[in-house]
Design a protein around this motif. Structure first.
Motif, PDB file in Angstrom:
ATOM      1  N   LEU A 180      -9.745   3.323   0.983  1.00 50.36           N
ATOM      2  CA  LEU A 180      -9.770   4.652   0.393  1.00 50.36           C
ATOM      3  C   LEU A 180      -9.746   4.489  -1.117  1.00 50.36           C
ATOM      4  O   LEU A 180      -8.746   4.054  -1.687  1.00 50.36           O
ATOM      5  CB  LEU A 180      -8.578   5.484   0.859  1.00 50.36           C
ATOM      6  CG  LEU A 180      -8.479   6.910   0.317  1.00 50.36           C
ATOM      7  CD1 LEU A 180      -9.693   7.731   0.751  1.00 50.36           C
ATOM      8  CD2 LEU A 180      -7.193   7.581   0.787  1.00 50.36           C
ATOM      9  N   ASN A 181     -10.875   4.809  -1.743  1.00 48.73           N
ATOM     10  CA  ASN A 181     -11.049   4.556  -3.178  1.00 48.73           C
ATOM     11  C   ASN A 181     -10.832   3.067  -3.442  1.00 48.73           C
ATOM     12  O   ASN A 181     -11.493   2.244  -2.838  1.00 48.73           O
ATOM     13  CB  ASN A 181     -10.114   5.451  -3.987  1.00 48.73           C
ATOM     14  CG  ASN A 181     -10.378   6.933  -3.756  1.00 48.73           C
ATOM     15  OD1 ASN A 181     -11.536   7.335  -3.612  1.00 48.73           O
ATOM     16  ND2 ASN A 181      -9.338   7.731  -3.690  1.00 48.73           N
ATOM     17  N   ASP A 182      -9.897   2.691  -4.301  1.00 44.54           N
ATOM     18  CA  ASP A 182      -9.647   1.273  -4.574  1.00 44.54           C
ATOM     19  C   ASP A 182      -8.433   0.750  -3.815  1.00 44.54           C
ATOM     20  O   ASP A 182      -7.875  -0.298  -4.154  1.00 44.54           O
ATOM     21  CB  ASP A 182      -9.434   1.051  -6.078  1.00 44.54           C
ATOM     22  CG  ASP A 182     -10.719   1.281  -6.863  1.00 44.54           C
ATOM     23  OD1 ASP A 182     -11.802   0.994  -6.319  1.00 44.54           O
ATOM     24  OD2 ASP A 182     -10.633   1.761  -8.002  1.00 44.54           O
ATOM     25  N   VAL A 200      -6.912  -5.629  -6.976  1.00 41.61           N
ATOM     26  CA  VAL A 200      -6.711  -6.154  -8.321  1.00 41.61           C
ATOM     27  C   VAL A 200      -7.502  -7.448  -8.456  1.00 41.61           C
ATOM     28  O   VAL A 200      -7.166  -8.461  -7.849  1.00 41.61           O
ATOM     29  CB  VAL A 200      -5.224  -6.409  -8.624  1.00 41.61           C
ATOM     30  CG1 VAL A 200      -5.060  -7.015 -10.024  1.00 41.61           C
ATOM     31  CG2 VAL A 200      -4.423  -5.119  -8.505  1.00 41.61           C
ATOM     32  N   SER A 201      -8.595  -7.364  -9.198  1.00 44.81           N
ATOM     33  CA  SER A 201      -9.451  -8.539  -9.437  1.00 44.81           C
ATOM     34  C   SER A 201      -9.908  -9.195  -8.139  1.00 44.81           C
ATOM     35  O   SER A 201      -9.906 -10.423  -8.000  1.00 44.81           O
ATOM     36  CB  SER A 201      -8.714  -9.559 -10.311  1.00 44.81           C
ATOM     37  OG  SER A 201      -8.359  -8.992 -11.558  1.00 44.81           O
ATOM     38  N   GLY A 202     -10.268  -8.365  -7.176  1.00 44.94           N
ATOM     39  CA  GLY A 202     -10.823  -8.888  -5.932  1.00 44.94           C
ATOM     40  C   GLY A 202      -9.807  -9.283  -4.891  1.00 44.94           C
ATOM     41  O   GLY A 202     -10.171  -9.747  -3.806  1.00 44.94           O
ATOM     42  N   LYS A 203      -8.515  -9.080  -5.155  1.00 45.20           N
ATOM     43  CA  LYS A 203      -7.470  -9.356  -4.182  1.00 45.20           C
ATOM     44  C   LYS A 203      -6.621  -8.101  -3.993  1.00 45.20           C
ATOM     45  O   LYS A 203      -6.365  -7.348  -4.940  1.00 45.20           O
ATOM     46  CB  LYS A 203      -6.573 -10.511  -4.631  1.00 45.20           C
ATOM     47  CG  LYS A 203      -7.239 -11.867  -4.594  1.00 45.20           C
ATOM     48  CD  LYS A 203      -7.496 -12.320  -3.156  1.00 45.20           C
ATOM     49  CE  LYS A 203      -8.133 -13.707  -3.116  1.00 45.20           C
ATOM     50  NZ  LYS A 203      -8.412 -14.142  -1.724  1.00 45.20           N
ATOM     51  N   PHE A 204      -6.169  -7.879  -2.761  1.00 48.87           N
ATOM     52  CA  PHE A 204      -5.341  -6.709  -2.490  1.00 48.87           C
ATOM     53  C   PHE A 204      -3.867  -7.069  -2.601  1.00 48.87           C
ATOM     54  O   PHE A 204      -3.401  -8.018  -1.974  1.00 48.87           O
ATOM     55  CB  PHE A 204      -5.667  -6.132  -1.111  1.00 48.87           C
ATOM     56  CG  PHE A 204      -6.957  -5.350  -1.107  1.00 48.87           C
ATOM     57  CD1 PHE A 204      -6.963  -3.989  -1.392  1.00 48.87           C
ATOM     58  CD2 PHE A 204      -8.162  -5.989  -0.847  1.00 48.87           C
ATOM     59  CE1 PHE A 204      -8.144  -3.272  -1.411  1.00 48.87           C
ATOM     60  CE2 PHE A 204      -9.349  -5.278  -0.862  1.00 48.87           C
ATOM     61  CZ  PHE A 204      -9.349  -3.923  -1.149  1.00 48.87           C
ATOM     62  N   VAL A 205      -3.169  -6.288  -3.427  1.00 46.27           N
ATOM     63  CA  VAL A 205      -1.738  -6.483  -3.652  1.00 46.27           C
ATOM     64  C   VAL A 205      -1.031  -5.164  -3.366  1.00 46.27           C
ATOM     65  O   VAL A 205      -1.666  -4.099  -3.304  1.00 46.27           O
ATOM     66  CB  VAL A 205      -1.449  -6.945  -5.096  1.00 46.27           C
ATOM     67  CG1 VAL A 205      -2.132  -8.271  -5.388  1.00 46.27           C
ATOM     68  CG2 VAL A 205      -1.896  -5.884  -6.103  1.00 46.27           C
ATOM     69  N   VAL A 206       0.277  -5.217  -3.181  1.00 44.42           N
ATOM     70  CA  VAL A 206       1.052  -4.019  -2.870  1.00 44.42           C
ATOM     71  C   VAL A 206       0.865  -2.969  -3.963  1.00 44.42           C
ATOM     72  O   VAL A 206       0.987  -3.258  -5.153  1.00 44.42           O
ATOM     73  CB  VAL A 206       2.540  -4.372  -2.713  1.00 44.42           C
ATOM     74  CG1 VAL A 206       3.365  -3.104  -2.498  1.00 44.42           C
ATOM     75  CG2 VAL A 206       2.742  -5.323  -1.538  1.00 44.42           C
ATOM     76  N   SER A 207       0.553  -1.730  -3.567  1.00 43.17           N
ATOM     77  CA  SER A 207       0.333  -0.641  -4.509  1.00 43.17           C
ATOM     78  C   SER A 207       1.647  -0.176  -5.116  1.00 43.17           C
ATOM     79  O   SER A 207       2.731  -0.534  -4.650  1.00 43.17           O
ATOM     80  CB  SER A 207      -0.348   0.537  -3.813  1.00 43.17           C
ATOM     81  OG  SER A 207      -1.619   0.171  -3.316  1.00 43.17           O
ATOM     82  N   ASP A 208       1.540   0.669  -6.148  1.00 40.15           N
ATOM     83  CA  ASP A 208       2.740   1.247  -6.754  1.00 40.15           C
ATOM     84  C   ASP A 208       3.558   1.989  -5.702  1.00 40.15           C
ATOM     85  O   ASP A 208       4.784   1.879  -5.662  1.00 40.15           O
ATOM     86  CB  ASP A 208       2.355   2.189  -7.892  1.00 40.15           C
ATOM     87  CG  ASP A 208       1.789   1.444  -9.094  1.00 40.15           C
ATOM     88  OD1 ASP A 208       2.055   0.229  -9.212  1.00 40.15           O
ATOM     89  OD2 ASP A 208       1.076   2.066  -9.894  1.00 40.15           O
ATOM     90  N   GLN A 209       2.875   2.789  -4.887  1.00 41.25           N
ATOM     91  CA  GLN A 209       3.541   3.373  -3.719  1.00 41.25           C
ATOM     92  C   GLN A 209       3.238   2.437  -2.558  1.00 41.25           C
ATOM     93  O   GLN A 209       2.170   2.476  -1.962  1.00 41.25           O
ATOM     94  CB  GLN A 209       3.028   4.779  -3.409  1.00 41.25           C
ATOM     95  CG  GLN A 209       3.778   5.431  -2.259  1.00 41.25           C
ATOM     96  CD  GLN A 209       3.231   6.798  -1.878  1.00 41.25           C
ATOM     97  OE1 GLN A 209       2.092   7.133  -2.204  1.00 41.25           O
ATOM     98  NE2 GLN A 209       4.018   7.593  -1.181  1.00 41.25           N
ATOM     99  N   LYS A 210       4.169   1.591  -2.236  1.00 49.38           N
ATOM    100  CA  LYS A 210       3.872   0.495  -1.305  1.00 49.38           C
ATOM    101  C   LYS A 210       3.729   0.946   0.143  1.00 49.38           C
ATOM    102  O   LYS A 210       3.088   0.264   0.946  1.00 49.38           O
ATOM    103  CB  LYS A 210       4.940  -0.585  -1.399  1.00 49.38           C
ATOM    104  CG  LYS A 210       6.340  -0.165  -0.945  1.00 49.38           C
ATOM    105  CD  LYS A 210       7.309  -1.336  -1.022  1.00 49.38           C
ATOM    106  CE  LYS A 210       8.698  -0.952  -0.515  1.00 49.38           C
ATOM    107  NZ  LYS A 210       9.628  -2.104  -0.573  1.00 49.38           N
ATOM    108  N   GLU A 211       4.316   2.113   0.503  1.00 45.71           N
ATOM    109  CA  GLU A 211       4.243   2.515   1.901  1.00 45.71           C
ATOM    110  C   GLU A 211       4.581   3.986   2.074  1.00 45.71           C
ATOM    111  O   GLU A 211       5.206   4.617   1.212  1.00 45.71           O
ATOM    112  CB  GLU A 211       5.209   1.669   2.740  1.00 45.71           C
ATOM    113  CG  GLU A 211       6.670   1.851   2.361  1.00 45.71           C
ATOM    114  CD  GLU A 211       7.592   0.887   3.081  1.00 45.71           C
ATOM    115  OE1 GLU A 211       7.081  -0.089   3.677  1.00 45.71           O
ATOM    116  OE2 GLU A 211       8.813   1.108   3.042  1.00 45.71           O
TER     117      GLU A 211
END
Length: 369
Positions: A180-182, A200-211
């Motif tokens: 969904l979007n990025d 983030v630069s081609g890798k998925f990391v935990v978002s600011d709102q992680k869950e």
């Protein structure tokens, strides 16, 4: 002579217009449906049907690909490739597989099969641009994110995000993953969480709102977003509910939960799939046990739900379902009664009425081409 020439040209143009009009009408009168199945009860793999838009009947059944337990399938955005997970744990030790097919005039040609890096994959999805493909491994408790090549084939060595290390007190069961979007959003039935990851630069990391969190023991399974992205609807398998999350700035907050089964229903029931109508006015979900499709009307402003009713699926254990591209029909895959049932959908009221059915062993995933 000039007059005759003009007449001939006009007649030719008219004839071509009529021919082309007929061709367009012919295309609109039929859609192609692909069906994923479990293969331990007589099924051979992925099937293909012609769906008659005039009569609402499924016709011309053929085996499109012989593959073990293709429980979920997805097309690339350009429809040149089809991805199918095999829900197994023995492709290699404790892992399932994903197979890439090239689509040639609705025929499937196998390109490659590789590991999903987790047992019993149950979902596969693609990004809007087709460059990413993600698999949710149910028993493996993780997701694998692949980069897709120009021809649709998947690069080896995907990024694997492990949910088992997140909470050792519960058993992770990744059930759906969608871009969904990025962001990558993953529903984990075992953790009662909807996890969020940012690219983030081609890798998925935990978002600011992680869950996002649902009720203890709810078991989030599938989810959909409203057309404007303001609302996220989650169907919870284990307590038969739908939870709404509303977006404020870049975060979602839970605002309401609704029961999907009738208050007087006795027995066990487990939710399965969830879809919005094409116009975004109605939300549909399947109940395995009560064996119904629950229908809700969506408030345009608040996103909240009003119960319209429930329709019997004319079978047992409704798994995945789909709405045809015209929005006129709803097709339901009944896993245990071995049939696919077609309903006419009233666009104004959201209600469903039985049209036809066709037999097929253990259908569990329906995708229009």
């Amino acid at each position: 002579m000039k007059y005759k020439a003009i007449v001939v040209v006009l007649m030719t143009i008219t004839t071509l217009c009529i021919i082309n009009s007929c061709k367009v009408e012919e295309v609109k009168n039929e859609e192609v449906l692909f069906v994923g199945t479990y293969t331990d009860g007589g099924s051979e793999g992925i099937y293909r049907f012609n769906f008659n838009l005039a009569t609402g009947e499924l016709e011309n059944k053929v085996v499109a690909a012989k593959i073990k337990n293709p429980s979920y399938i997805a097309f690339s955005p350009n429809r040149n490739s089809l991805y199918a997970v095999s829900e197994v744990d023995d492709f290699k030790k404790n892992v399932g597989s994903i197979t890439t097919f090239s689509v040639k005039h609705t025929a499937l040609v196998e390109v490659n099969e590789q590991s999903t890096y987790g047992a019993n994959p149950c979902f596969v999805g693609t990004s809007e641009n087709g460059k990413l493909v993600v698999v949710a491994n149910y028993t493996g408790g993780n997701v694998a994110i692949y980069n897709a090549l120009e021809d649709g084939n998947l690069k080896p060595s995907p990024q694997v995000i492990n949910h088992k290390s997140i909470d050792t007190s519960k058993t992770a069961h990744a059930h759906m993953a969608s871009f969904l979007n990025d962001e990558l959003i993953v529903s984990d039935l075992g953790l009662d969480r909807i996890k969020k990851y940012s690219d983030v630069s081609g890798k998925f990391v935990v978002s600011d709102q992680k869950e996002l969190v649902v009720a203890e023991g709810a078991g989030p399974r599938h989810f959909v977003t409203s057309a404007n992205g303001e609302f996220l609807y989650v169907i919870n398998e284990l307590n038969s509910t739908i939870t709404i999350f509303q977006k404020e700035e870049e975060k979602y907050y839970g605002i309401e939960t609704y029961d999907t089964v009738a208050s007087d229903f006795e027995g066990e029931s487990y939710c399965a799939d969830l879809h919005l109508s094409p116009d975004g006015k109605y939300l549909y979900g399947t109940n395995r046990g009560e064996n119904t499709v629950v229908i809700f009307k969506i408030d345009d402003t608040t996103g909240k739900l009003r119960l319209v009713g429930r329709e019997s699926v004319k079978g047992d254990w409704p798994r995945n379902f789909t709405i045809d591209p015209t929005g006129k029909y709803v097709l339901v895959a009944n896993q245990r009664s071995n049939n696919i049932v077609v309903f006419n959908r009233d666009a104004e009221n959201g209600t469903l009425s039985f049209v036809s059915q066709v037999d097929l062993p253990s259908p569990v995933c329906l995708k229009f081409y």
